[in-house]
Design a protein around this motif. Structure first.
Motif, PDB file in Angstrom:
ATOM      1  N   GLN A 188      19.004  19.852   6.702  1.00  0.00           N
ATOM      2  CA  GLN A 188      19.464  19.987   5.329  1.00  0.00           C
ATOM      3  C   GLN A 188      20.041  21.365   4.986  1.00  0.00           C
ATOM      4  N   PRO A 189      19.440  22.463   5.468  1.00  0.00           N
ATOM      5  CA  PRO A 189      20.014  23.786   5.141  1.00  0.00           C
ATOM      6  C   PRO A 189      21.444  23.978   5.639  1.00  0.00           C
ATOM      7  N   PHE A 190      21.859  23.188   6.628  1.00  0.00           N
ATOM      8  CA  PHE A 190      23.194  23.339   7.198  1.00  0.00           C
ATOM      9  C   PHE A 190      24.196  22.336   6.635  1.00  0.00           C
ATOM     10  N   LEU A 191      23.747  21.474   5.717  1.00  0.00           N
ATOM     11  CA  LEU A 191      24.609  20.407   5.199  1.00  0.00           C
ATOM     12  C   LEU A 191      24.906  20.565   3.715  1.00  0.00           C
ATOM     13  N   ARG A 192      24.823  21.780   3.228  1.00  0.00           N
ATOM     14  CA  ARG A 192      24.976  21.996   1.779  1.00  0.00           C
ATOM     15  C   ARG A 192      26.422  21.906   1.306  1.00  0.00           C
ATOM     16  N   THR A 193      27.367  21.854   2.233  1.00  0.00           N
ATOM     17  CA  THR A 193      28.773  21.718   1.843  1.00  0.00           C
ATOM     18  C   THR A 193      29.212  20.256   1.880  1.00  0.00           C
ATOM     19  N   GLU A 194      28.233  19.358   1.729  1.00  0.00           N
ATOM     20  CA  GLU A 194      28.496  17.916   1.656  1.00  0.00           C
ATOM     21  C   GLU A 194      29.048  17.355   2.972  1.00  0.00           C
ATOM     22  N   LYS A 195      28.718  17.993   4.065  1.00  0.00           N
ATOM     23  CA  LYS A 195      29.095  17.423   5.361  1.00  0.00           C
ATOM     24  C   LYS A 195      28.158  16.259   5.673  1.00  0.00           C
ATOM     25  N   PRO A 196      28.657  15.226   6.360  1.00  0.00           N
ATOM     26  CA  PRO A 196      27.856  14.005   6.524  1.00  0.00           C
ATOM     27  C   PRO A 196      26.763  14.117   7.575  1.00  0.00           C
ATOM     28  N   PHE A 197      25.654  13.477   7.285  1.00  0.00           N
ATOM     29  CA  PHE A 197      24.571  13.243   8.232  1.00  0.00           C
ATOM     30  C   PHE A 197      24.690  11.775   8.616  1.00  0.00           C
ATOM     31  N   ILE A 198      25.021  11.500   9.866  1.00  0.00           N
ATOM     32  CA  ILE A 198      25.366  10.144  10.290  1.00  0.00           C
ATOM     33  C   ILE A 198      24.285   9.605  11.219  1.00  0.00           C
ATOM     34  N   SER A 199      23.612   8.554  10.775  1.00  0.00           N
ATOM     35  CA  SER A 199      22.542   7.941  11.552  1.00  0.00           C
ATOM     36  C   SER A 199      23.040   6.643  12.175  1.00  0.00           C
ATOM     37  N   MET A 200      22.686   6.443  13.436  1.00  0.00           N
ATOM     38  CA  MET A 200      23.135   5.258  14.169  1.00  0.00           C
ATOM     39  C   MET A 200      22.120   4.948  15.258  1.00  0.00           C
ATOM     40  N   SER A 201      22.416   4.010  16.118  1.00  0.00           N
ATOM     41  CA  SER A 201      21.519   3.705  17.231  1.00  0.00           C
ATOM     42  C   SER A 201      21.598   4.816  18.278  1.00  0.00           C
ATOM     43  N   PRO A 202      20.560   4.994  19.088  1.00  0.00           N
ATOM     44  CA  PRO A 202      20.620   6.009  20.143  1.00  0.00           C
ATOM     45  C   PRO A 202      21.792   5.799  21.100  1.00  0.00           C
ATOM     46  N   GLU A 203      22.096   4.563  21.430  1.00  0.00           N
ATOM     47  CA  GLU A 203      23.194   4.289  22.345  1.00  0.00           C
ATOM     48  C   GLU A 203      24.534   4.725  21.745  1.00  0.00           C
ATOM     49  N   SER A 204      24.716   4.468  20.445  1.00  0.00           N
ATOM     50  CA  SER A 204      25.956   4.881  19.792  1.00  0.00           C
ATOM     51  C   SER A 204      26.064   6.400  19.712  1.00  0.00           C
ATOM     52  N   ALA A 205      24.935   7.069  19.463  1.00  0.00           N
ATOM     53  CA  ALA A 205      24.947   8.534  19.397  1.00  0.00           C
ATOM     54  C   ALA A 205      25.295   9.128  20.759  1.00  0.00           C
ATOM     55  N   GLU A 206      24.706   8.588  21.817  1.00  0.00           N
ATOM     56  CA  GLU A 206      25.021   9.076  23.164  1.00  0.00           C
ATOM     57  C   GLU A 206      26.498   8.869  23.485  1.00  0.00           C
ATOM     58  N   MET A 207      27.025   7.735  23.077  1.00  0.00           N
ATOM     59  CA  MET A 207      28.432   7.436  23.328  1.00  0.00           C
ATOM     60  C   MET A 207      29.348   8.344  22.519  1.00  0.00           C
ATOM     61  N   THR A 208      28.946   8.664  21.302  1.00  0.00           N
ATOM     62  CA  THR A 208      29.766   9.493  20.426  1.00  0.00           C
ATOM     63  C   THR A 208      30.108  10.832  21.065  1.00  0.00           C
ATOM     64  N   LYS A 209      29.134  11.452  21.705  1.00  0.00           N
ATOM     65  CA  LYS A 209      29.363  12.741  22.352  1.00  0.00           C
ATOM     66  C   LYS A 209      30.423  12.633  23.428  1.00  0.00           C
ATOM     67  N   TYR A 210      30.306  11.646  24.299  1.00  0.00           N
ATOM     68  CA  TYR A 210      31.262  11.490  25.385  1.00  0.00           C
ATOM     69  C   TYR A 210      32.657  11.153  24.871  1.00  0.00           C
ATOM     70  N   VAL A 211      32.725  10.272  23.891  1.00  0.00           N
ATOM     71  CA  VAL A 211      34.028   9.865  23.365  1.00  0.00           C
ATOM     72  C   VAL A 211      34.723  11.043  22.690  1.00  0.00           C
ATOM     73  N   ALA A 212      33.975  11.856  21.962  1.00  0.00           N
ATOM     74  CA  ALA A 212      34.566  13.023  21.301  1.00  0.00           C
ATOM     75  C   ALA A 212      35.175  13.978  22.322  1.00  0.00           C
ATOM     76  N   ASN A 213      34.413  14.317  23.350  1.00  0.00           N
ATOM     77  CA  ASN A 213      34.925  15.252  24.348  1.00  0.00           C
ATOM     78  C   ASN A 213      36.076  14.653  25.161  1.00  0.00           C
ATOM     79  N   ALA A 214      35.978  13.381  25.464  1.00  0.00           N
ATOM     80  CA  ALA A 214      37.044  12.744  26.233  1.00  0.00           C
ATOM     81  C   ALA A 214      38.347  12.702  25.435  1.00  0.00           C
TER      82      ALA A 214
END
Length: 436
Positions: free
Chosen positions: A184-210
């Motif tokens: 919360q201390p790092f999200l005060r500028t209304e940046k999103p906190f995005i909750s999803m399944s663990p598999e989707s979160a793991e995939m998100t990292k790879y897809v972003a870098n790729a």
């Protein structure tokens, strides 16, 4: 909160320090005794702007401590972050042996209500495997979350403190609530906190870098085509970048990407795709283009020197894979240097931060220079490999006097070809016509 971070590499140290700076009590754990003793003395094992000051401040405040004792470090923790290395294996997939060792080590000591969080970049399905391992080892279902990092080396503190978004993968909404409170201390500028399944979160990292790596390889391939067809990639980049669907980020031509993330993650995603029967055609191409791009100046150097580099002295500006870091993993400069040495050339090199790391790898094969101008004294050509600000506005008149031959191969397009011609230089760049 009480937080334990296992692993004091780039991700673990930045994560632990930033959480301590927001008021949490953080214990950073590593099996490397020398590294831990150094951290206790204020010695930072990596170069990251602002990190040393934050470590010192929070250590003095008592919020940040370092230990090799895993059991003691995790026993009272509300949240246990796993930030160990996941290096590339021989087949391109991620080596998770360190992760499995850590899971076995913490299992007897974590609290029943503790949240275990993977911060390392891990293949999709790793979270589920950790969940299963902990259930087998502890006899209970432990909360295991995924929280991929999106830190840029050289700007990691800023990225952590002011994230574009925070992504977490959880099985229970209550775990997401715990992590949202932590961030919360790092999200005060209304940046999103995005909750999803663990598999989707793991995939998100790879897809972003790729995807980021894809943009780099694409613009480099287009730059090479521009050279062949008389176009200027800088003009093309401006022409496409103002399209709101495209933008300018990661569309700067150069000598290829390196570092600990993009090469490893593209190859790991390639391996995952192949393992699941999805032909990774584009991913393979991204990696192949990048590997070729690291040698983009080879033909130009050989052509310039009539096919014979033996006995020539080449100056190198920039050894790190990018500015504001001392990281030389997969650095294009090392590819060039090794090729020059094979051709019989002598190499003199300068970098504001990475010399020590290169010397540990290459030893006395090249000459290391503390000053940028020292690296060009008497050279037959200068090659710029890293976009350090130190190289943006040199004294060109002094350079001209120091160099044996006023020849510059600019792998980061720092200078304007017309101006370099007027200054008396023969100037080669990436994706731009050479001014004769």
């Amino acid at each position: 909160m009480k937080i334990a971070v296992i692993g004091t590499g780039y991700v673990g140290l930045v994560t632990g320090t930033c959480f301590a700076d927001s008021g949490n009590n953080v214990t950073c754990i590593d099996i490397n005794e020398k590294k831990i003793e150094g951290l206790k003395q204020g010695e930072i094992p990596i170069y990251e702007p602002g990190l040393a000051e934050l470590v010192e401040h929070n250590a003095e405040a008592g919020r940040l401590v370092f230990t090799t004792n895993t059991a003691e470090g995790v026993k009272d923790a509300d949240v246990v972050y796993l930030a160990v290395g996941t290096p590339q294996g021989d087949d391109g997939s991620a080596d998770l042996s360190a992760m499995w060792s850590v899971v076995k080590a913490i299992a007897p000591h974590i609290r029943e209500d503790a949240v275990v969080v993977t911060k390392s970049t891990v293949p999709v399905g790793t979270n589920a495997k950790i969940f299963g391992m902990l259930k087998e080892l502890t006899g209970r279902e432990c909360d295991v979350a995924s929280n991929p990092e999106f830190l840029k080396e050289g700007a990691a503190i800023e990225d952590f403190m002011k994230p574009d978004r925070v992504v977490v993968g959880v099985r229970r909404p209550e775990v997401a609530d715990v992590l949202q409170q932590l961030y919360q201390p790092f999200l005060r500028t209304e940046k999103p906190f995005i909750s999803m399944s663990p598999e989707s979160a793991e995939m998100t990292k790879y897809v972003a870098n790729a995807l980021l790596a894809t943009k780099i390889s694409f613009i480099n391939e287009m730059a090479n085509l521009c050279e062949k067809m008389g176009g200027d990639i800088n003009d093309v980049r401006r022409g496409i970048g103002h399209d709101s669907r495209i933008g300018f980020a990661f569309l700067f031509p150069g000598v290829g990407y390196g570092g600990s993330c993009f090469p490893k993650d593209v190859r790991a995603l390639t391996a995952m795709s192949a393992d699941h029967g999805c032909e990774p055609t584009m991913l393979r191409a991204v990696d192949e283009v990048n590997e070729r791009q690291k040698s983009v100046f080879n033909d130009k150097l050989e052509e310039h020197f009539g096919g014979n580099l033996k006995g020539k002295t080449i100056g190198i500006w920039g050894l790190a894979f990018k500015p504001r870091t001392d990281d030389i993993r997969e650095a294009p400069a090392l590819v060039l240097i090794n090729w020059l040495l094979e051709k019989g050339a002598t190499v003199k090199a300068h970098d504001p931060e990475a010399i020590e790391n290169v010397e540990a790898e290459l030893g006395d094969k090249i000459t290391y220079c503390d000053r940028r101008m020292e690296a060009i004294e008497g050279v037959d050509a200068l090659v710029i490999m890293t976009d350090w600000k130190d190289y943006h506005s040199p004294d060109f008149a002094e350079m001209y006097q120091l160099m044996k031959s006023p020849v510059v191969f600019d792998g980061r397009n720092l200078y304007e070809p017309e101006r370099m011609k007027r200054r008396g230089y023969k100037y080669y760049s990436i994706g731009r016509p050479m001014v004769q």
